[in-house]
Design a protein around this motif. Structure first.
Motif, PDB file in Angstrom:
ATOM      1  N   GLN A 243     -56.922 -46.906 -51.928  1.00  0.00           N
ATOM      2  CA  GLN A 243     -56.206 -45.744 -52.457  1.00  0.00           C
ATOM      3  C   GLN A 243     -54.854 -45.558 -51.785  1.00  0.00           C
ATOM      4  OE1 GLN A 243     -59.762 -42.898 -52.239  1.00  0.00           O
ATOM      5  NE2 GLN A 243     -58.576 -42.037 -53.912  1.00  0.00           N
ATOM      6  N   LEU A 244     -54.769 -45.972 -50.532  1.00  0.00           N
ATOM      7  CA  LEU A 244     -53.507 -45.880 -49.807  1.00  0.00           C
ATOM      8  C   LEU A 244     -52.548 -47.013 -50.186  1.00  0.00           C
ATOM      9  CD1 LEU A 244     -54.892 -44.885 -46.290  1.00  0.00           C
ATOM     10  CD2 LEU A 244     -53.608 -43.424 -47.852  1.00  0.00           C
ATOM     11  N   GLY A 245     -53.036 -47.937 -51.023  1.00  0.00           N
ATOM     12  CA  GLY A 245     -52.157 -48.983 -51.549  1.00  0.00           C
ATOM     13  C   GLY A 245     -52.152 -50.270 -50.742  1.00  0.00           C
ATOM     14  N   TYR A 246     -53.201 -50.514 -49.935  1.00  0.00           N
ATOM     15  CA  TYR A 246     -53.234 -51.712 -49.090  1.00  0.00           C
ATOM     16  C   TYR A 246     -54.286 -52.704 -49.579  1.00  0.00           C
ATOM     17  CZ  TYR A 246     -50.275 -49.277 -45.732  1.00  0.00           C
ATOM     18  OH  TYR A 246     -49.224 -48.618 -45.133  1.00  0.00           O
ATOM     19  N   SER A 247     -53.930 -53.990 -49.540  1.00  0.00           N
ATOM     20  CA  SER A 247     -54.900 -55.049 -49.794  1.00  0.00           C
ATOM     21  C   SER A 247     -55.667 -55.310 -48.510  1.00  0.00           C
ATOM     22  CB  SER A 247     -54.197 -56.337 -50.236  1.00  0.00           C
ATOM     23  OG  SER A 247     -53.529 -56.142 -51.460  1.00  0.00           O
ATOM     24  N   VAL A 248     -56.979 -55.546 -48.647  1.00  0.00           N
ATOM     25  CA  VAL A 248     -57.834 -55.690 -47.465  1.00  0.00           C
ATOM     26  C   VAL A 248     -58.584 -57.018 -47.515  1.00  0.00           C
ATOM     27  CG1 VAL A 248     -59.841 -54.772 -46.239  1.00  0.00           C
ATOM     28  CG2 VAL A 248     -58.127 -53.209 -47.183  1.00  0.00           C
ATOM     29  N   LEU A 249     -58.528 -57.743 -46.402  1.00  0.00           N
ATOM     30  CA  LEU A 249     -59.386 -58.909 -46.224  1.00  0.00           C
ATOM     31  C   LEU A 249     -60.577 -58.425 -45.402  1.00  0.00           C
ATOM     32  CD1 LEU A 249     -59.891 -61.917 -46.619  1.00  0.00           C
ATOM     33  CD2 LEU A 249     -58.553 -62.364 -44.563  1.00  0.00           C
ATOM     34  N   LEU A 250     -61.643 -58.060 -46.100  1.00  0.00           N
ATOM     35  CA  LEU A 250     -62.826 -57.495 -45.443  1.00  0.00           C
ATOM     36  C   LEU A 250     -63.561 -58.590 -44.686  1.00  0.00           C
ATOM     37  CD1 LEU A 250     -66.098 -56.856 -45.641  1.00  0.00           C
ATOM     38  CD2 LEU A 250     -64.545 -55.041 -44.911  1.00  0.00           C
ATOM     39  N   SER A 251     -63.895 -58.342 -43.427  1.00  0.00           N
ATOM     40  CA  SER A 251     -64.498 -59.372 -42.591  1.00  0.00           C
ATOM     41  C   SER A 251     -65.685 -58.825 -41.813  1.00  0.00           C
ATOM     42  CB  SER A 251     -63.456 -59.921 -41.610  1.00  0.00           C
ATOM     43  OG  SER A 251     -64.047 -60.787 -40.673  1.00  0.00           O
ATOM     44  N   ASP A 252     -66.806 -59.545 -41.878  1.00  0.00           N
ATOM     45  CA  ASP A 252     -67.895 -59.282 -40.943  1.00  0.00           C
ATOM     46  C   ASP A 252     -67.472 -59.780 -39.567  1.00  0.00           C
ATOM     47  OD1 ASP A 252     -69.450 -58.163 -42.903  1.00  0.00           O
ATOM     48  OD2 ASP A 252     -70.824 -59.863 -43.115  1.00  0.00           O
ATOM     49  N   VAL A 253     -68.207 -59.371 -38.538  1.00  0.00           N
ATOM     50  CA  VAL A 253     -67.814 -59.775 -37.181  1.00  0.00           C
ATOM     51  C   VAL A 253     -68.441 -61.092 -36.757  1.00  0.00           C
ATOM     52  CG1 VAL A 253     -67.365 -57.412 -36.433  1.00  0.00           C
ATOM     53  CG2 VAL A 253     -69.664 -58.369 -36.164  1.00  0.00           C
ATOM     54  N   ASP A 254     -69.356 -61.663 -37.574  1.00  0.00           N
ATOM     55  CA  ASP A 254     -69.952 -62.957 -37.226  1.00  0.00           C
ATOM     56  C   ASP A 254     -69.114 -64.097 -37.794  1.00  0.00           C
ATOM     57  OD1 ASP A 254     -70.549 -62.296 -39.835  1.00  0.00           O
ATOM     58  OD2 ASP A 254     -72.596 -63.106 -39.792  1.00  0.00           O
ATOM     59  N   ILE A 255     -67.789 -63.959 -37.653  1.00  0.00           N
ATOM     60  CA  ILE A 255     -66.832 -64.933 -38.199  1.00  0.00           C
ATOM     61  C   ILE A 255     -65.888 -65.393 -37.091  1.00  0.00           C
ATOM     62  CG2 ILE A 255     -64.854 -65.218 -39.770  1.00  0.00           C
ATOM     63  CD1 ILE A 255     -66.267 -63.354 -41.731  1.00  0.00           C
ATOM     64  N   VAL A 256     -65.640 -66.690 -37.047  1.00  0.00           N
ATOM     65  CA  VAL A 256     -64.693 -67.272 -36.101  1.00  0.00           C
ATOM     66  C   VAL A 256     -63.434 -67.669 -36.879  1.00  0.00           C
ATOM     67  CG1 VAL A 256     -64.234 -69.143 -34.479  1.00  0.00           C
ATOM     68  CG2 VAL A 256     -66.531 -68.139 -34.605  1.00  0.00           C
ATOM     69  N   TYR A 257     -62.286 -67.151 -36.441  1.00  0.00           N
ATOM     70  CA  TYR A 257     -60.993 -67.452 -37.087  1.00  0.00           C
ATOM     71  C   TYR A 257     -60.348 -68.655 -36.390  1.00  0.00           C
ATOM     72  CZ  TYR A 257     -61.249 -63.148 -39.793  1.00  0.00           C
ATOM     73  OH  TYR A 257     -61.625 -62.187 -40.683  1.00  0.00           O
ATOM     74  N   LEU A 258     -60.019 -69.672 -37.179  1.00  0.00           N
ATOM     75  CA  LEU A 258     -59.390 -70.876 -36.660  1.00  0.00           C
ATOM     76  C   LEU A 258     -57.953 -71.022 -37.148  1.00  0.00           C
ATOM     77  CD1 LEU A 258     -62.432 -73.277 -37.186  1.00  0.00           C
ATOM     78  CD2 LEU A 258     -61.763 -72.120 -35.069  1.00  0.00           C
ATOM     79  N   GLN A 259     -57.609 -70.366 -38.276  1.00  0.00           N
ATOM     80  CA  GLN A 259     -56.250 -70.331 -38.804  1.00  0.00           C
ATOM     81  C   GLN A 259     -55.998 -68.954 -39.420  1.00  0.00           C
ATOM     82  OE1 GLN A 259     -54.713 -73.949 -40.898  1.00  0.00           O
ATOM     83  NE2 GLN A 259     -56.855 -74.604 -40.972  1.00  0.00           N
ATOM     84  N   ASN A 260     -54.743 -68.707 -39.755  1.00  0.00           N
ATOM     85  CA  ASN A 260     -54.397 -67.430 -40.379  1.00  0.00           C
ATOM     86  C   ASN A 260     -54.799 -67.476 -41.863  1.00  0.00           C
ATOM     87  OD1 ASN A 260     -53.170 -65.153 -41.523  1.00  0.00           O
ATOM     88  ND2 ASN A 260     -51.451 -65.238 -40.088  1.00  0.00           N
TER      89      ASN A 260
END
Length: 431
Positions: A243-260
């Protein structure tokens, strides 16, 4: 002689006057008698007058009676006619109501098409026609949550960010989660703290955090709920971001980020999600033939199948279909008995419209399952293949295994620190 004649003349005159007087008296007397006994004249009788009056009255009564009967019959006829017309009007009103509903529906669809297309267009040559897939973004409404709006102005980059919900139950996994986000160099991320301990923990680690205002009913789930309870809660909370106009990449916390991950998004759909599929067929869909020998010639029935989207990692744009999706899922999850959020998420995304149900008209895209990898793909296939193990995924979601924290640490050892034996101790599935 002359005197006698004079006397005789006088006597005659006197007698004449007397007779006249008597005649006048008799005439007056008879006139009075006639006036008294014959007030309507000598030749007019009262009986015929009375008869005429009675006859006239009877005629009026008979006439009124006939008129009344005819009037009643006429009213009955008019009532029957009015009833028939009323029935016809009801039928016409029903038909008009249905036509109006269909017209409103067509108008609504037309308005949506106008918003999408801007203006009517002619179809181009064969093979050149491409339909638009991107719904327009909603107009931002900062009145929804002014405090969150100020935070997002500082945290978001190009009006998009990663969002994760966390309570104290997932504190250790959360630390692995944001440590790798920082290592990759992703600036636009935010933790929605569901309890005070997580809020203070994030502040101590210099992690952007947003602590929601107290909300009875929701907060009880947020503080004490497990993974599934918190996972269901996110659909309710995400609505404010959109509603505030933002796109969201929803993420659980059992995720490892290796790249953007923002470098690998298409942004051409309302929802862009990772899959629970483990190969091209299961991830992107396939024609599954159902065999029923009893049907003889028609024994083979073709079905279309696709493995579900993962509700723990998806990119959602601030569009009307996206918000409708969140509302539908949150509404169903609030009912008893409780449902699994991922099943409801996929049902609302994929089930078509049918009699009695209006399906969601949302555009969707499946992410590359080798870039946005689930733990089944990693532990069952990739780690055993010399070529695939050289690929560097964008993220790895430990969604297929309950021993999440040790597998997350092993992923970091394998992909970040280069320990090629880090994944070997784990079985393909759960032990």
């Amino acid at each position: 002689m002359t005197g006698r004649r004079e006397m005789h003349r006088n006597t005659l005159q006197s007698v004449r006057k007397t007779r006249i007087a008597i005649a006048i008296a008799i005439g007056v007397t008879l006139g009075c008698v006639f006036a008294i006994f014959f007030p309507h004249g000598l030749f007019t009788s009262s009986a015929p007058i009375i008869t005429r009056t009675i006859s006239k009255s009877n005629a009026q009564v008979n006439s009124a009676s006939c008129e009344s009967s005819e009037r009643i019959n006429m009213l009955k006829s008019e009532f029957v006619e009015a009833s028939e017309k009323n029935s016809e009007l009801r039928k016409e009103i029903k038909e008009l109501t249905e036509k109006l509903r269909l017209a409103d529906q067509r108008k609504d669809n037309a308005q949506k098409q106008v918003l999408m297309l801007g203006k009517q267009q002619k179809a181009g040559p064969f093979g050149t026609v491409k339909g638009l897939r991107t719904s327009p973004a909603v107009i931002p409404d900062e009145s929804v949550n002014p405090r969150l709006a100020k935070i997002l102005e500082k945290v978001a980059l190009q009006r998009e960010l990663i969002v994760a919900l966390a309570n104290s139950n997932v504190k250790d996994m959360l630390e692995v989660w944001f440590t790798n986000i920082k290592r990759v160099g992703i600036p636009n991320y935010l933790v929605v703290a569901l309890d005070e301990e997580i809020a203070k923990f994030c502040e101590s680690k210099d992690v952007p955090v947003y602590k929601r205002d107290p909300d009875e009913g929701i907060d009880s789930v947020a503080r004490t709920g497990g993974n599934h309870a918190v996972s269901g809660l996110k659909f309710h909370i995400l609505r404010e971001f959109l509603q505030l106009g933002y796109s969201v990449l929803l993420s659980d916390v059992d995720i490892v980020y290796l790249q953007n991950p923002f470098h690998y998004l298409y942004r051409d759909s309302d929802v862009e999600s990772m899959t629970d599929g483990h190969n091209n067929m299961t991830a992107y869909g396939y024609n599954d033939v159902f065999d029923e020998p009893a049907m003889g010639w028609a024994r083979y029935a073709h079905t279309m199948r696709i493995w579900v989207y993962n509700s723990g990692f998806f990119y959602i744009r601030p569009t009307i279909p996206s918000i409708e999706l969140l509302d539908r899922v949150a509404s169903r999850l609030s009912q008893e008995p409780p449902s699994w959020d991922q099943a409801v998420f996929n049902e609302e995304l994929f089930f078509p419209s049918y009699p009695g149900y209006d399906g969601l008209h949302a555009a969707r895209r499946t992410m590359d399952f080798y870039l946005f990898m689930n733990s089944k793909v990693l532990f069952k296939t990739v780690r055993k293949d010399a070529n695939l193990s050289k690929l560097k995924p964008v993220i790895i979601h430990v969604n297929y295994h309950p021993d999440k924290l040790p597998r997350m640490k092993a992923v970091v050892e394998f992909y970040v620190k280069g320990n090629k034996d880090a994944l070997k101790p784990f079985p393909d599935g759960s032990s």
